[in-house]
Design an enzyme around this catalytic site. Sequence first.
Site, PDB file in Angstrom:
ATOM      1  N   GLY A 162       0.821  -1.213   0.000  1.00 30.44           N
ATOM      2  CA  GLY A 162       0.000   0.000   0.000  1.00 30.44           C
ATOM      3  C   GLY A 162       0.849   1.254   0.000  1.00 30.44           C
ATOM      4  O   GLY A 162       2.022   1.225  -0.364  1.00 30.44           O
ATOM      5  N   GLN A 210      15.537  -8.028  -3.566  1.00 40.92           N
ATOM      6  CA  GLN A 210      14.245  -8.699  -3.437  1.00 40.92           C
ATOM      7  C   GLN A 210      13.824  -9.311  -4.776  1.00 40.92           C
ATOM      8  O   GLN A 210      13.390 -10.465  -4.854  1.00 40.92           O
ATOM      9  CB  GLN A 210      13.197  -7.683  -2.960  1.00 40.92           C
ATOM     10  CG  GLN A 210      11.766  -8.147  -3.107  1.00 40.92           C
ATOM     11  CD  GLN A 210      10.770  -7.158  -2.517  1.00 40.92           C
ATOM     12  OE1 GLN A 210      10.601  -7.106  -1.312  1.00 40.92           O
ATOM     13  NE2 GLN A 210      10.079  -6.398  -3.356  1.00 40.92           N
ATOM     14  N   HIS A 252       4.688   2.429  -8.001  1.00 43.62           N
ATOM     15  CA  HIS A 252       3.693   1.352  -8.022  1.00 43.62           C
ATOM     16  C   HIS A 252       2.750   1.513  -9.232  1.00 43.62           C
ATOM     17  O   HIS A 252       2.403   0.531  -9.888  1.00 43.62           O
ATOM     18  CB  HIS A 252       2.807   1.403  -6.765  1.00 43.62           C
ATOM     19  CG  HIS A 252       3.508   1.103  -5.484  1.00 43.62           C
ATOM     20  ND1 HIS A 252       3.581   2.001  -4.452  1.00 43.62           N
ATOM     21  CD2 HIS A 252       4.158  -0.004  -5.064  1.00 43.62           C
ATOM     22  CE1 HIS A 252       4.234   1.461  -3.438  1.00 43.62           C
ATOM     23  NE2 HIS A 252       4.605   0.243  -3.781  1.00 43.62           N
ATOM     24  N   ARG A 279       8.293   5.033   1.917  1.00 45.56           N
ATOM     25  CA  ARG A 279       8.935   5.599   3.113  1.00 45.56           C
ATOM     26  C   ARG A 279       9.312   7.069   2.946  1.00 45.56           C
ATOM     27  O   ARG A 279       9.532   7.760   3.937  1.00 45.56           O
ATOM     28  CB  ARG A 279      10.192   4.801   3.464  1.00 45.56           C
ATOM     29  CG  ARG A 279       9.903   3.456   4.076  1.00 45.56           C
ATOM     30  CD  ARG A 279      11.169   2.860   4.673  1.00 45.56           C
ATOM     31  NE  ARG A 279      10.891   1.716   5.506  1.00 45.56           N
ATOM     32  CZ  ARG A 279      10.769   0.469   5.070  1.00 45.56           C
ATOM     33  NH1 ARG A 279      10.926   0.216   3.790  1.00 45.56           N
ATOM     34  NH2 ARG A 279      10.501  -0.521   5.895  1.00 45.56           N
TER      35      ARG A 279
HETATM   36  O1  PAF Z   1       8.183  -4.688  -2.070  1.00 43.83           O
HETATM   37  C1  PAF Z   1       7.221  -4.759  -1.286  1.00 43.83           C
HETATM   38  O2  PAF Z   1       6.380  -3.859  -1.190  1.00 43.83           O
HETATM   39  C2  PAF Z   1       7.070  -5.983  -0.411  1.00 43.83           C
HETATM   40  O3  PAF Z   1       8.306  -6.477  -0.006  1.00 43.83           O
HETATM   41  C3  PAF Z   1       6.228  -7.101  -1.058  1.00 43.83           C
HETATM   42  C4  PAF Z   1       6.893  -7.651  -2.302  1.00 43.83           C
HETATM   43  C5  PAF Z   1       4.844  -6.556  -1.417  1.00 43.83           C
HETATM   44  C6  PAF Z   1       6.055  -8.263  -0.081  1.00 43.83           C
HETATM   45  O4  PAF Z   1       5.421  -7.858   1.088  1.00 43.83           O
END
Ligand code: PAF
Length: 273
Positions: free
Chosen positions: A28, A150, A34, A184
């Site tokens: 969120g 990630q 995003h 953030r």
């Molecule tokens: O990148 C993020 O926002 C989070 O690490 C994810 C991939 C949604 C997993 O909670």
Amino acid sequence: MQLVTDLDQWQQLRSELDGGVGFVPTMGALHDGHLSLLRRSVAENALTVLSIFVNATQFNNSADLQNYPSSIEEDLKLAQAVGVDLVLMPDYAQMYPDDFRFQMREEVFSRDLCGSDRPGHFTGVLTVVLKLLNLVQPEKAYFGLKDYQQYLLIKDMCAGLFLPTQIIGCETLREKDGLAMSSRNRRLDSTARGVAGRFNEILYRSGSDEEAMGALQALGCTVAYIKTQYGRRFGAIKIDSQGDSVRLIDNLVPENLAANLPVADAPVNGISA
Ligand code: PAF
């Protein structure tokens, strides 16, 4: 656009969906980064699913979890405006009926970089992403390359576990001064925002990791790590803001290595290619 918070209802709905699904998992507090992932998914898939779930298991610091920004109403408006079809928004009890007894752990690369100062972080990330991929069963899933480590870990997990989803890394979107977009950033006051705006330039221009570290410390940042590997420079810093400490990460190809492009998905543990 349909909002689903109940996973039984979701499973039923998913079994009835027709057409390729594109998926953007988020916590969120949506920003333009995003939205660019969502727009790409809308353009490339018959249906786009957005998940909004602040995943407690990936926070190794409870203050960071409590302070994580939230703007659900605004998120839903933005998601609708870019053409999202379905929003999945479960709560902890729904996502973790096992209360995190079952965990997805990677033993090598997850301990480096962000894993070095956030122990257990990537176990939380990989566990929730595996659950979400099982629930959503997307053809394609989109991740921002600001979180490069990630992205590589998720890509490798899918390859290692033979998951059918294609993991797509999307370029980092930046503010005018180059600061990588991040939820953030909302927690930065104006002084901290000024310092944060220097982060990417210092990563880019410094001739060595030590030089970058010194320049960031001189600005008052606490440096978690600066490390150049696989042809990219990775960094994580903490900046004080309003009595709080805000952790920011970034990665890029530094100026002195830019001549050696391309470097994109350098091998990490033998799977990434
Ligand atoms: O990148 C993020 O926002 C989070 O690490 C994810 C991939 C949604 C997993 O909670």
